[in-house]
Write an enzyme that holds these catalytic residues in place. Structure first.
Site, short mmCIF file in Angstrom:
data_model
loop_
_atom_site.label_atom_id
_atom_site.label_comp_id
_atom_site.label_asym_id
_atom_site.label_seq_id
_atom_site.Cartn_x
_atom_site.Cartn_y
_atom_site.Cartn_z
N ASP A 78 -19.22 8.37 -23.65
CA ASP A 78 -18.19 8.78 -24.60
C ASP A 78 -18.53 10.15 -25.20
OD1 ASP A 78 -16.20 6.86 -24.70
OD2 ASP A 78 -17.18 5.66 -26.26
N ARG A 113 -10.30 10.96 -31.05
CA ARG A 113 -9.48 11.11 -29.84
C ARG A 113 -8.09 11.60 -30.20
NH1 ARG A 113 -13.69 10.72 -28.17
NH2 ARG A 113 -14.62 9.37 -26.59
N TYR A 168 -14.53 8.98 -11.55
CA TYR A 168 -13.08 8.89 -11.82
C TYR A 168 -12.52 10.29 -12.10
CZ TYR A 168 -8.87 8.48 -14.59
OH TYR A 168 -7.61 8.67 -15.09
N LEU A 204 -8.82 1.15 -26.91
CA LEU A 204 -8.98 0.84 -28.33
C LEU A 204 -7.74 0.19 -28.95
CD1 LEU A 204 -10.74 1.03 -30.87
CD2 LEU A 204 -9.74 3.29 -31.28
N ASP A 248 0.83 -1.19 0.00
CA ASP A 248 0.00 0.00 0.00
C ASP A 248 0.88 1.26 0.00
OD1 ASP A 248 -2.83 1.05 0.67
OD2 ASP A 248 -1.49 2.08 2.06
N1 UDP Z 1 -13.63 2.23 -28.67
C1 UDP Z 1 -14.27 1.39 -29.57
N2 UDP Z 1 -14.19 0.03 -29.37
C2 UDP Z 1 -13.51 -0.53 -28.32
C3 UDP Z 1 -12.84 0.35 -27.40
C4 UDP Z 1 -12.92 1.71 -27.62
O1 UDP Z 1 -14.89 1.83 -30.53
O2 UDP Z 1 -13.50 -1.76 -28.19
C5 UDP Z 1 -13.69 3.67 -28.88
C6 UDP Z 1 -14.27 4.44 -27.71
O3 UDP Z 1 -15.68 4.52 -27.84
C7 UDP Z 1 -13.59 5.80 -27.84
C8 UDP Z 1 -12.24 5.46 -28.47
O4 UDP Z 1 -12.38 4.14 -29.01
O5 UDP Z 1 -14.29 6.61 -28.74
C9 UDP Z 1 -11.12 5.45 -27.46
O6 UDP Z 1 -11.53 4.68 -26.36
P1 UDP Z 1 -10.53 4.24 -25.20
O7 UDP Z 1 -11.31 3.35 -24.27
O8 UDP Z 1 -9.29 3.69 -25.80
O9 UDP Z 1 -10.13 5.59 -24.49
P2 UDP Z 1 -11.04 6.79 -23.87
O10 UDP Z 1 -11.15 7.82 -24.94
O11 UDP Z 1 -12.35 6.21 -23.44
O12 UDP Z 1 -10.21 7.26 -22.72
#
Ligand code: UDP
Length: 332
Positions: free
Chosen positions: A285, A222, A144, A191, A57
């Site tokens: 999102d 993104r 978060y 992603l 921890d």
């Molecule tokens: N995304 C997707 N399919 C997946 C995972 C993510 O289409 O299996 C999309 C998600 O909706 C976002 C982008 O990819 O628009 C990036 O997502 P990630 O979870 O990597 O990062 P975030 O932007 O949520 O921090």
């Protein structure tokens, strides 16, 4: 005073993705590094061999490291899953906010006044416009992001009242790999690693969360930043922290790429067809997130060199394909 050459740095969460790369770069640049990690989400093998490792921890182990001529703290240890934070906010308020507050108090007690804090673009929530600058309103849409914003606010007050010298770095989409470290989470939701697992035949297809967003190709946009560029910003921040000052910087490439463009780039890099299917939008999102990193570039002297999508995906692929076979991911 800013971190000077060879100083002792405590890296909390240094077995995680971002923490372990920062720890590795600190070691390479001649700093003495102590990593604390409870290994709840991190990997022991990601901790650089040149770093001292204290398992457990953060609050239990920090006094030992802080008492050992500690010059600065890089604080990464945190919970970071948006969905989990909505289901179980207690984990985020205790694990992120309370722990960070107590860590700051321990730093004060030991006279350690140099902090680099791992913050997030989630502090801004759904932006009114892009690129997002540090002046824009903060309005996190989940616990978060709210927990990270609260810690930023605590840090500001500690800087003003107690002379802490701190920098919060608000990351956009961190990706890529450095050396032996890349994205290797037990529960993967991001992603690029998911798409690359398809290229490895460890997953059948990638789900595209919505193709009807108000973006050029209908998929979410993104801002991806290379993990190694991100690490540079942490070192620059620690070296230039000044007592009584809390600085906040966004870190991104300043370029937006759609989910479709990411998949296409992964196809180019891996030579795999990567089947993709459209799925419903994912709750929470935003359509488009792009950083303005102008402040980090101008004030920190940050100069990202690897944050183009092709380099990010190539480095991530080198890591993922080395990591393993289908069996590695099937075991998870
Ligand atoms: N995304 C997707 N399919 C997946 C995972 C993510 O289409 O299996 C999309 C998600 O909706 C976002 C982008 O990819 O628009 C990036 O997502 P990630 O979870 O990597 O990062 P975030 O932007 O949520 O921090």
């Amino acid at each position: 005073m800013g971190l000077v050459e060879g100083g002792h740095v405590l890296v909390t969460g240094g077995a995680g993705y971002v923490g372990s790369v920062c720890a590795a770069v600190l070691c390479e640049q001649g700093y003495r590094v102590t990593v604390i990690d409870d290994l709840s989400t991190g990997n022991r093998e990601a901790v650089p061999s040149a770093a001292a490792f204290l398992e457990g921890d953060v609050l239990d182990r920090a006094p030992e490291a802080l008492a050992d001529d500690c010059a600065a703290v890089f604080h990464f240890a945190a919970k970071s899953l948006v969905g989990e934070s909505v289901e179980s906010p207690d984990i985020y308020w205790h694990g992120n906010v309370v722990t960070s507050l107590q860590l700051l108090d321990l730093m004060r007690a030991h006279g350690v006044d140099n902090l680099v804090f791992s913050s997030t673009a989630a502090c801004y929530g759904e932006p009114e416009e892009v690129p997002i600058t540090e002046e824009m309103p903060t309005a996190p849409t989940n616990p978060y992001g709210a927990s990270k914003l609260s810690i930023d606010q605590i840090i500001t007050s500690y800087a003003h009242a107690y002379g802490l010298g701190a920098t919060s770095l608000r990351y956009f989409n961190v990706a890529g790999a450095y050396g032996a470290t890349g994205e290797n989470r037990v529960v993967e939701t991001h992603l690029i690693p998911l798409v690359l697992q398809v290229a490895l035949d460890a997953r059948e297809q990638i789900m595209v969360f919505g193709d009807d967003w108000p973006t050029p190709d209908g998929t979410c946009v993104r801002d991806y930043i290379h993990i190694r560029d991100l690490a540079d910003a942490h070192l620059l921040a620690a070296r230039s922290n000044s007592p009584g000052t809390h600085r906040i910087f966004n870190l991104g490439s300043g370029d937006g790429y759609s989910v479709q463009q990411v998949i296409d780039t992964c196809r180019d890099v891996t030579g795999h067809a990567i089947p993709a299917v459209t799925a419903p939008r994912r709750a929470g999102d935003p359509a488009t997130l792009i950083a303005s990193s102008a402040r980090a570039i101008n004030e920190l002297g940050w100069a990202p060199t690897r944050s183009d999508l092709h380099t990010i995906v190539s480095d991530a692929w080198a890591f993922t394909s080395r990591l393993g076979d289908r069996a590695h991911f099937a075991r998870r």
